[in-house]
Design a protein around this motif. Structure first.
Motif, PDB file in Angstrom:
ATOM      1  N   UNK A  19      48.385  -6.324 -24.491  1.00 14.47           N
ATOM      2  CA  UNK A  19      49.778  -6.691 -24.765  1.00 14.47           C
ATOM      3  C   UNK A  19      50.444  -7.333 -23.553  1.00 14.47           C
ATOM      4  N   UNK A  20      51.443  -8.150 -23.831  1.00 13.15           N
ATOM      5  CA  UNK A  20      52.252  -8.751 -22.772  1.00 13.15           C
ATOM      6  C   UNK A  20      53.198  -7.678 -22.244  1.00 13.15           C
ATOM      7  N   UNK A  21      53.126  -7.395 -20.957  1.00  9.92           N
ATOM      8  CA  UNK A  21      53.947  -6.354 -20.342  1.00  9.92           C
ATOM      9  C   UNK A  21      54.857  -7.007 -19.312  1.00  9.92           C
ATOM     10  N   UNK A  22      56.155  -7.014 -19.591  1.00 12.46           N
ATOM     11  CA  UNK A  22      57.142  -7.615 -18.695  1.00 12.46           C
ATOM     12  C   UNK A  22      57.587  -6.549 -17.706  1.00 12.46           C
ATOM     13  N   UNK A  23      57.268  -6.770 -16.456  1.00 18.15           N
ATOM     14  CA  UNK A  23      57.529  -5.781 -15.408  1.00 18.15           C
ATOM     15  C   UNK A  23      58.739  -6.204 -14.589  1.00 18.15           C
ATOM     16  N   UNK A  24      59.758  -5.345 -14.507  1.00 18.42           N
ATOM     17  CA  UNK A  24      61.031  -5.712 -13.874  1.00 18.42           C
ATOM     18  C   UNK A  24      61.314  -4.952 -12.585  1.00 18.42           C
ATOM     19  N   UNK A  25      60.379  -4.158 -12.119  1.00 20.63           N
ATOM     20  CA  UNK A  25      60.690  -3.185 -11.070  1.00 20.63           C
ATOM     21  C   UNK A  25      60.837  -3.818  -9.683  1.00 20.63           C
ATOM     22  N   UNK A  26      61.450  -3.063  -8.797  1.00 27.62           N
ATOM     23  CA  UNK A  26      61.465  -3.361  -7.375  1.00 27.62           C
ATOM     24  C   UNK A  26      60.971  -2.127  -6.639  1.00 27.62           C
ATOM     25  N   UNK A  27      60.282  -2.308  -5.498  1.00 31.37           N
ATOM     26  CA  UNK A  27      59.671  -1.166  -4.809  1.00 31.37           C
ATOM     27  C   UNK A  27      60.695  -0.376  -3.998  1.00 31.37           C
ATOM     28  N   UNK A  28      61.468   0.428  -4.705  1.00 34.74           N
ATOM     29  CA  UNK A  28      62.520   1.215  -4.069  1.00 34.74           C
ATOM     30  C   UNK A  28      62.029   2.632  -3.818  1.00 34.74           C
ATOM     31  N   UNK A  47      51.874  -5.854   1.717  1.00 33.98           N
ATOM     32  CA  UNK A  47      50.574  -6.225   1.147  1.00 33.98           C
ATOM     33  C   UNK A  47      50.489  -6.036  -0.354  1.00 33.98           C
ATOM     34  N   UNK A  48      51.602  -5.734  -1.012  1.00 39.31           N
ATOM     35  CA  UNK A  48      51.521  -5.385  -2.423  1.00 39.31           C
ATOM     36  C   UNK A  48      52.825  -5.721  -3.123  1.00 39.31           C
ATOM     37  N   UNK A  49      52.827  -5.552  -4.437  1.00 40.89           N
ATOM     38  CA  UNK A  49      54.037  -5.672  -5.241  1.00 40.89           C
ATOM     39  C   UNK A  49      53.940  -4.671  -6.377  1.00 40.89           C
ATOM     40  N   UNK A  50      55.064  -4.333  -6.970  1.00 39.79           N
ATOM     41  CA  UNK A  50      55.026  -3.404  -8.095  1.00 39.79           C
ATOM     42  C   UNK A  50      54.242  -4.007  -9.257  1.00 39.79           C
ATOM     43  N   UNK A  51      54.338  -5.328  -9.433  1.00 40.87           N
ATOM     44  CA  UNK A  51      53.625  -5.987 -10.524  1.00 40.87           C
ATOM     45  C   UNK A  51      52.114  -5.902 -10.333  1.00 40.87           C
ATOM     46  N   UNK A  52      51.650  -6.167  -9.116  1.00 38.28           N
ATOM     47  CA  UNK A  52      50.212  -6.086  -8.845  1.00 38.28           C
ATOM     48  C   UNK A  52      49.712  -4.649  -8.978  1.00 38.28           C
ATOM     49  N   UNK A  53      50.547  -3.697  -8.534  1.00 30.53           N
ATOM     50  CA  UNK A  53      50.167  -2.289  -8.658  1.00 30.53           C
ATOM     51  C   UNK A  53      50.068  -1.892 -10.125  1.00 30.53           C
ATOM     52  N   UNK A 109      51.086 -17.433  -9.865  1.00 30.62           N
ATOM     53  CA  UNK A 109      50.251 -16.283 -10.183  1.00 30.62           C
ATOM     54  C   UNK A 109      50.933 -14.964  -9.841  1.00 30.62           C
ATOM     55  N   UNK A 110      50.324 -13.882 -10.309  1.00 35.37           N
ATOM     56  CA  UNK A 110      50.948 -12.578 -10.145  1.00 35.37           C
ATOM     57  C   UNK A 110      51.149 -12.201  -8.681  1.00 35.37           C
ATOM     58  N   UNK A 111      50.318 -12.713  -7.794  1.00 38.64           N
ATOM     59  CA  UNK A 111      50.505 -12.393  -6.379  1.00 38.64           C
ATOM     60  C   UNK A 111      51.838 -12.911  -5.855  1.00 38.64           C
ATOM     61  N   UNK A 112      52.439 -13.898  -6.545  1.00 33.60           N
ATOM     62  CA  UNK A 112      53.760 -14.385  -6.154  1.00 33.60           C
ATOM     63  C   UNK A 112      54.845 -13.350  -6.403  1.00 33.60           C
ATOM     64  N   UNK A 113      54.532 -12.288  -7.144  1.00 38.11           N
ATOM     65  CA  UNK A 113      55.505 -11.200  -7.331  1.00 38.11           C
ATOM     66  C   UNK A 113      55.920 -10.599  -5.993  1.00 38.11           C
ATOM     67  N   UNK A 114      55.026 -10.648  -5.002  1.00 32.36           N
ATOM     68  CA  UNK A 114      55.395 -10.155  -3.669  1.00 32.36           C
ATOM     69  C   UNK A 114      56.582 -10.931  -3.129  1.00 32.36           C
ATOM     70  N   UNK A 115      56.544 -12.257  -3.264  1.00 35.35           N
ATOM     71  CA  UNK A 115      57.648 -13.078  -2.758  1.00 35.35           C
ATOM     72  C   UNK A 115      58.919 -12.861  -3.584  1.00 35.35           C
ATOM     73  N   UNK A 116      58.768 -12.649  -4.876  1.00 32.29           N
ATOM     74  CA  UNK A 116      59.945 -12.380  -5.705  1.00 32.29           C
ATOM     75  C   UNK A 116      60.624 -11.079  -5.269  1.00 32.29           C
ATOM     76  N   UNK A 117      59.831 -10.072  -4.976  1.00 32.95           N
ATOM     77  CA  UNK A 117      60.408  -8.807  -4.530  1.00 32.95           C
ATOM     78  C   UNK A 117      61.039  -8.943  -3.146  1.00 32.95           C
ATOM     79  N   UNK A 118      60.426  -9.749  -2.294  1.00 31.56           N
ATOM     80  CA  UNK A 118      61.014 -10.007  -0.981  1.00 31.56           C
ATOM     81  C   UNK A 118      62.305 -10.813  -1.106  1.00 31.56           C
ATOM     82  N   UNK A 119      62.358 -11.713  -2.090  1.00 32.74           N
ATOM     83  CA  UNK A 119      63.599 -12.453  -2.359  1.00 32.74           C
ATOM     84  C   UNK A 119      64.703 -11.492  -2.761  1.00 32.74           C
ATOM     85  N   UNK A 120      64.346 -10.421  -3.450  1.00 35.03           N
ATOM     86  CA  UNK A 120      65.334  -9.399  -3.784  1.00 35.03           C
ATOM     87  C   UNK A 120      65.948  -8.780  -2.544  1.00 35.03           C
ATOM     88  N   UNK A 121      65.142  -8.554  -1.516  1.00 35.30           N
ATOM     89  CA  UNK A 121      65.668  -8.035  -0.249  1.00 35.30           C
ATOM     90  C   UNK A 121      66.634  -9.048   0.362  1.00 35.30           C
TER      91      UNK A 121
END
Length: 232
Positions: free
Chosen positions: A86-95, A112-118, A183-195
């Motif tokens: 299934x398509x799983x839309x992940x919205x989390x931030x590593x808080x 070295x990680x993101x919530x999406x990759x985890x 790609x999913x590894x770009x989720x790291x940059x998205x989470x860093x953009x949140x910071x």
């Protein structure tokens, strides 16, 4: 589309309203007291029904995994293999959270990680897409941007192109412009953009509380860039 909302909290409830309006069928679950969902269920009428975390995961062709990060493992254990395929839309931030219930970005994890990759690692059969992580819940409604000249973009990242196309449609159904961040590894940059957005809220606006007003937009130059001969 059939969508399971895994934890219908501040983010999940707002997207549930938008997706119900767009004609999708929903099962809403709460990681906690589901009696709190009664007003929302009454508001959505026949478009949504109440279910457990496991039932919401099993129901949907897509699932919104909008879970408080410290609770992610418990929810993952509850869904087991119900999200496979299934398509799983992940919205989390590593808080992280202190013993005094003060939240902070887990910078060591973010290196070295993101919530999406985890999540993808924990749910290898799921088709994880990172999205809806850069706006606070009060800004995740189309009406919040009624007076703005430009609506915010919702950036998404995934290793599954077909899943990305599904999420593009759901982003549009929520009233926003989808932007493919790769790609999913770009989720790291998205989470860093949140910071970074936290820093902008604190330094440019009236304080961190104004983070709820902020969004990010990718703009294309119109009529186009002005190209000049480069001066050495």
């Amino acid at each position: 589309m059939k969508i399971g909302i895994l934890n219908t909290g501040n983010v999940g409830s707002r997207l549930a309203r938008a997706w119900a309006t767009a004609g999708h069928s929903l099962v809403l679950a709460k990681d906690g007291e589901d009696r709190k969902l009664a007003p929302l269920l009454a508001e959505l009428g026949g478009s949504a029904s109440l279910g457990s975390i496991e039932q919401a995961a099993a129901f949907g062709e897509a699932a919104l995994f909008s879970v408080y990060w410290p609770r992610a493992d418990a929810v993952i254990n509850a869904v087991d293999k119900a999200l496979d395929g299934k398509v799983v839309i992940e919205t989390m931030n590593p808080l992280g959270v202190t013993t005094d219930f003060v939240h902070f970005h887990d910078r060591a994890f973010m290196r070295d990680n993101s919530t999406a990759q985890a999540l993808q690692k924990r749910l290898p059969g799921a088709r994880v897409v990172k999205a809806f992580s850069l706006m606070a819940a009060p800004a995740l409604e189309d009406a919040a941007w009624a007076g703005s000249p430009v609506k915010p973009s919702v950036l998404y990242a995934t290793d599954d192109a077909e899943a990305g196309q599904v999420v593009r449609g759901l982003i549009e159904d929520a009233g926003f412009r989808p932007v493919n961040a790769g790609p999913l590894e770009a989720a790291r940059q998205l989470e860093q953009l949140g910071v970074l957005l936290h820093h902008v809220a604190l330094n440019e606006f009236r304080g961190d509380a104004d983070l709820i007003r902020l969004g990010v937009s990718i703009l294309e130059a119109n009529p186009g860039p002005v190209i000049r001969e480069r001066i050495a």
